[in-house]
Design an enzyme around this catalytic site. Sequence first.
Site, PDB file in Angstrom:
ATOM      1  N   ASP A 183      -5.145  -4.021  -6.093  1.00  0.00           N
ATOM      2  CA  ASP A 183      -5.744  -4.120  -4.762  1.00  0.00           C
ATOM      3  C   ASP A 183      -4.883  -5.083  -3.952  1.00  0.00           C
ATOM      4  O   ASP A 183      -4.658  -6.232  -4.357  1.00  0.00           O
ATOM      5  CB  ASP A 183      -7.174  -4.664  -4.917  1.00  0.00           C
ATOM      6  N   CYS A 232       0.888  -1.182   0.000  1.00  0.00           N
ATOM      7  CA  CYS A 232       0.000   0.000   0.000  1.00  0.00           C
ATOM      8  C   CYS A 232       0.917   1.220   0.000  1.00  0.00           C
ATOM      9  O   CYS A 232       1.120   1.854   1.042  1.00  0.00           O
ATOM     10  CB  CYS A 232      -0.903   0.012   1.231  1.00  0.00           C
ATOM     11  N   ALA A 233       1.489   1.543  -1.153  1.00  0.00           N
ATOM     12  CA  ALA A 233       2.697   2.375  -1.183  1.00  0.00           C
ATOM     13  C   ALA A 233       2.486   3.885  -1.131  1.00  0.00           C
ATOM     14  O   ALA A 233       3.307   4.606  -0.590  1.00  0.00           O
ATOM     15  CB  ALA A 233       3.509   2.022  -2.427  1.00  0.00           C
ATOM     16  N   ALA A 234       1.412   4.375  -1.742  1.00  0.00           N
ATOM     17  CA  ALA A 234       1.295   5.839  -1.902  1.00  0.00           C
ATOM     18  C   ALA A 234       1.217   6.537  -0.547  1.00  0.00           C
ATOM     19  O   ALA A 234       0.678   5.988   0.402  1.00  0.00           O
ATOM     20  CB  ALA A 234       0.055   6.159  -2.733  1.00  0.00           C
ATOM     21  N   PRO A 235       1.776   7.766  -0.468  1.00  0.00           N
ATOM     22  CA  PRO A 235       2.428   8.560  -1.521  1.00  0.00           C
ATOM     23  C   PRO A 235       3.900   8.241  -1.764  1.00  0.00           C
ATOM     24  O   PRO A 235       4.548   8.872  -2.577  1.00  0.00           O
ATOM     25  CB  PRO A 235       2.275   9.995  -1.004  1.00  0.00           C
ATOM     26  N   CYS A 249      -1.204   4.252  10.940  1.00  0.00           N
ATOM     27  CA  CYS A 249      -1.142   5.550  11.621  1.00  0.00           C
ATOM     28  C   CYS A 249      -2.382   5.706  12.509  1.00  0.00           C
ATOM     29  O   CYS A 249      -3.089   6.709  12.447  1.00  0.00           O
ATOM     30  CB  CYS A 249      -1.005   6.697  10.635  1.00  0.00           C
ATOM     31  N   GLY A 268       6.544   7.768   0.736  1.00  0.00           N
ATOM     32  CA  GLY A 268       7.568   8.137   1.724  1.00  0.00           C
ATOM     33  C   GLY A 268       8.361   6.935   2.212  1.00  0.00           C
ATOM     34  O   GLY A 268       9.601   6.950   2.251  1.00  0.00           O
ATOM     35  N   LYS A 269       7.657   5.872   2.564  1.00  0.00           N
ATOM     36  CA  LYS A 269       8.327   4.672   3.075  1.00  0.00           C
ATOM     37  C   LYS A 269       8.958   3.879   1.922  1.00  0.00           C
ATOM     38  O   LYS A 269       9.999   3.247   2.090  1.00  0.00           O
ATOM     39  CB  LYS A 269       7.329   3.799   3.847  1.00  0.00           C
ATOM     40  N   ASP A 318       1.775  -1.175   4.861  1.00  0.00           N
ATOM     41  CA  ASP A 318       1.412   0.064   5.572  1.00  0.00           C
ATOM     42  C   ASP A 318      -0.095   0.201   5.355  1.00  0.00           C
ATOM     43  O   ASP A 318      -0.548   0.831   4.408  1.00  0.00           O
ATOM     44  CB  ASP A 318       2.195   1.243   4.998  1.00  0.00           C
TER      45      ASP A 318
END
Length: 440
Positions: A308, A257-260, A380, A262-263, A327
Amino acid sequence: MANDWKKTARGTALMVLEDVFDNGAYSNIALNQALQSSAMSQKDKSLVTELIYGTVARKITLEWYLAHYIADRDKLEPWVYYLLMVSLYQLLYLDKIPAHAVVNDAVAIAKNRGNKKGAEKLVNAVLRRASQEELPAPSSIRRKNKRLSVLYSTPVWLVKKLSEQYGDERAETILASLFVRNKASIRVIDPDKLPGIAAATGAELSQLSPVGLVKSAGHFVATDYFAEGDITIQDESSQLVAPTLDLQGNEQILDACAAPGGKTTHMASYLTSGHIIALDLYDHKLDLVKDNAKRLGVADKISTHKLDATKVHEVFAADSFDKILVDAPCSGIGLIRRKPDIKYNKENQDFNSLQEIQLQILSSVCQTLRKGGIITYSTCTIFDEENFQVIEKFLASHPNFEQVKLSHKQEDVVVDGCLAITPEQYQTDGFFIAQVKRIL
């Protein structure tokens, strides 16, 4: 001219608040759009920002005060009520502008904004009373949850949930901390440059991240360091994720779940011959990952795929990846300091449906991990349903995995082998990180 009110700081704030409260717009996006098309001075733009975030953050408190002056808010046009809210926010929480100026400005807007006579009289009467009479005290509210709800402008269900999980005292400390202004936080790409960039920008070393710098306020994006890819904007807590994967440089990695990004880009900074496949559901979000990767010089280490994350096992073969980051999509409750709208847009039942999705993602991606490989799971949010319970349930249904205990020099963020950071501890986002390893 009647439309001049739209060009003022308070008029602009009113229009953005109408968009947020009536149309469900996100305050940060609606604010950015309004400021981009405005010719206001930087000082006025700062005031607009303060008025919008402040009014949204204190919404329940302001509504409680206004209920003492207005018999039936439903009889008012919504914009009149929002004008009262934003003006009352100024009267109560900003002391640079004298009360009579706030009242006069509001009356002028009411006169020009409305097509009915009388709005300005009501605005004048309510704000004069609020600025001249002794205000009612939220501390006098007898019911504890209602009192905390009004004091900290947090829905009763959320106050209750925090108290149940953290106890009354810590719950109130967390709630109070959400009004402490959000720090500006960056990750420095080359650790050797930390002291120089800290000195040049007047920033301090992060207490949590070895590659983080923080400032009470500051526009790091406007610096040459940002333009040249020496730094990137990332909360300190989020900077702790990539190091948990213990990257050696040659791994095949899935960022589910990569966007945006940062990680994703943080993980890529450790790679030599390794590669990351970064997934997200939407093209425009994957574009953000690509933009970030390009600016930070790691685009060759990252491939983006629209997918997905619950369908990973249908697309990628078993044993495809050495390491995986999930994430996970979550309630975002840990971000309230930065995004106060979150408080009002969630309901209690969200947590169980989110947990289902989080478990579906883990159950899908784990089928593509090699034996000995690790999955880092992060959110988060600060609630057990999306954090500890997810890991417990995953391990209970996947006996070929075991938990990997994480550690940190700040021992107060280590809970049951996971990193669990609440917003009051280091004035960061609330954040959770856990890790599991495939053993069979």
